[in-house]
Design an enzyme around this catalytic site. Structure first.
Site, PDB file in Angstrom:
ATOM      1  N   CYS A   1      -8.787 -13.772   4.148  1.00  0.00           N
ATOM      2  CA  CYS A   1      -9.634 -12.473   4.298  1.00  0.00           C
ATOM      3  C   CYS A   1     -10.616 -12.257   3.263  1.00  0.00           C
ATOM      4  CB  CYS A   1      -8.576 -11.186   4.323  1.00  0.00           C
ATOM      5  SG  CYS A   1      -7.593 -11.113   2.898  1.00  0.00           S
TER       6      CYS A   1
ATOM      7  N   PRO B   1       2.644  -8.872   6.341  1.00  0.00           N
ATOM      8  CA  PRO B   1       3.593  -8.137   6.730  1.00  0.00           C
ATOM      9  C   PRO B   1       4.210  -8.285   8.240  1.00  0.00           C
ATOM     10  CG  PRO B   1       1.553  -6.818   6.859  1.00  0.00           C
ATOM     11  CD  PRO B   1       1.396  -8.203   6.138  1.00  0.00           C
ATOM     12  N   GLY B   2       3.678  -9.366   8.980  1.00  0.00           N
ATOM     13  CA  GLY B   2       4.060  -9.901  10.120  1.00  0.00           C
ATOM     14  C   GLY B   2       3.279  -9.399  11.385  1.00  0.00           C
TER      15      GLY B   2
END
Length: 477
Positions: A419, A292-293
């Site tokens: 992750c 999401p940036g």
């Protein structure tokens, strides 16, 4: 030869393709179970526990919590939504531990998945909350009745009451349980045998909330002072120079100068990405799996690249990139860098499709993965992931690496990130990459955090600290 479907790049929460068939029939399964009894209540007429049972059953059958929770939250009163959030996340975090103590109390298998969920919900309230025993039991049993399982309500009542009588023994069993699906426990035991006992317990705890201060707007010490003046307990991260750990629950939009873009929410281990990169001022940079940036914004907060191309293959997720850049004043000021947000598949995208450049100076690949490193923030991953997902994600990662490597100039650097804490997606993936690329040089990350691997460094989820992340820096020679 059949082509494998292109993946979603929702790195921390992508639903594995192997869940698709199960998801498609999940709602029908629950509805048909409800339809067995014409007295079933619907919609907002159900009590909070009944709504929770329905919500968690959907997760059990393959739906992601983030995808469906808003619908269920709207069905309960606003004053109950905090409790609904706590109970849904808590049951998912302790799902397999609760399962381990409940199975011996069952004389025969349950007739419906909702009954299994109801038992876990009742047990979670008894062992992990301050809800009075009588309230936890009565509300859960009433939920079972409201869902149309009147005949099974006595069994649920008996199990929960037995749990209160055997509290001491069951508490010990819960504490000793690893709380992981068996396939994941075996995998982590293979990868991290020495760390596994502590790791399993950490993964059952809520993750702390971290902020990343936007140095274009304010320094970390100055923002800590703002939080102090607002009566909010917070402390500086010891591992990220721009990180702040919040010591209490807060409403993020209510924090000082949220609308002015003074900070972003980002895990402290995720914040380390930009600190590993070379000076990117005046360079061509690609953020290959951007939404999401968070990393896109962090790059612009620290550097002024000639061009930054942010890729993602889901248009709706790219809107979050735009929104974040605007709030952080990185895409609306007269000094804003040229940011090209592109909807494209990183397994096939070519840089000349989005830029006058033919090669990039730096490429960041925050690769799609099983997201085992962020189990604390997304506890439904315990139920959604399967062992077969590993081969799928590593294949996608390999495709992205191969394609992006062709877009990197000689002398340029690529940072590979996941992750995940599974070596197949991290160290083993890099072993295979270097074995195939004589033009790739491993750049050792000389820091005092994480665990050094043959290639790259692994961060495990830490008690009171960041999530599980893997970093490997590669130079093209």
């Amino acid at each position: 030869m059949n082509q494998r479907p292109k993946p979603s790049f929702y790195k921390t929460y992508a639903k594995p393709q192997s869940q698709t068939k199960q998801q498609n029939k999940s709602q029908d399964t629950v509805k048909s179970g409800d339809a067995k009894n014409s007295s079933v209540k619907t919609g907002s007429r159900l009590n909070l526990r009944a709504q929770l049972v329905r919500l968690l059953t959907q997760v059990q059958l393959g739906r992601s919590l983030s995808e469906i929770q808003e619908k269920y939250f709207e069905l309960v009163e606003e004053k109950d939504r905090g409790l609904m959030h706590e109970l849904s996340f808590g049951v998912l975090r302790h799902w397999y531990a609760l399962k381990s103590i409940s199975l011996p109390m069952l004389n025969k298998p349950l007739s419906d998945p909702q009954l299994e969920v109801a038992i876990y919900l009742g047990l979670y309230q008894l062992f992990y909350t301050r809800i009075a025993d009588h309230a936890a039991i009565s509300e859960t049993v009433e939920a079972v009745k409201q869902l149309g399982f009147e005949s099974a309500s006595g069994v649920i009542n008996a199990i929960l009451r037995r749990a209160t009588r055997e509290r001491e023994q069951l508490t010990t069993e819960l504490e000793q349980a690893h709380g992981l699906p068996s396939w994941l426990y075996k995998r982590l035991n293979k990868d991290w045998a020495e760390q596994l006992p502590e790791l399993a317990q950490v993964l059952r705890q809520p993750a702390p909330l971290f902020l990343r201060v936007n140095h274009r707007q304010i320094g970390r010490d100055a923002y800590l002072k703002q939080l102090q003046l607002a009566g909010i307990e917070a402390s500086a991260s010891s591992i990220s120079e721009v990180g702040i750990r919040l010591e209490q629950s807060v409403s993020i939009p209510a924090l000082p100068s949220y609308d002015k873009g003074w900070f972003s929410v980002q895990d402290e281990h995720a914040q380390l990405c930009v600190s590993l990169l070379p000076n990117l001022n005046g360079k061509i940079v690609v953020d290959a799996c951007a939404a999401p940036g968070g990393k896109t914004a962090h790059l612009l907060e620290k550097y002024r690249p000639q061009q930054l191309i942010a890729l993602d293959n889901v248009e709706s997720r790219l809107q979050r990139v735009h929104d974040n850049l605007i709030r952080l004043q990185l895409a609306s000021s007269e000094h804003a860098e040229p940011v090209n947000v592109v909807c494209a598949d990183a397994t096939s995208w070519q840089i000349n499709e989005s830029s006058d450049a033919t090669e990039a100076d730096c490429i960041i690949i925050d690769a799609p993965c099983t997201a085992i490193g962020v189990l604390r923030r997304h506890p439904d991953i315990r139920l959604l992931r399967q062992s077969t997902d590993i081969a799928q994600t590593t294949a996608i990662q390999t495709e992205i690496l191969e394609n992006m490597w062709q877009q990197l100039k000689v002398g340029g650097q690529m940072l590979y990130i996941t992750c995940s804490i599974l070596k197949a997606e991290n160290e083993v993936q890099m072993q295979n990459f270097f074995a195939q690329h004589a033009d790739a040089k491993h750049i050792e990350i000389n820091v005092d955090w994480g665990i050094a691997q043959q290639y790259g460094r692994q961060l495990l989820p830490q008690q009171g600290g960041g999530d599980g992340f893997y970093y490997c820096l590669i130079e093209k020679i």
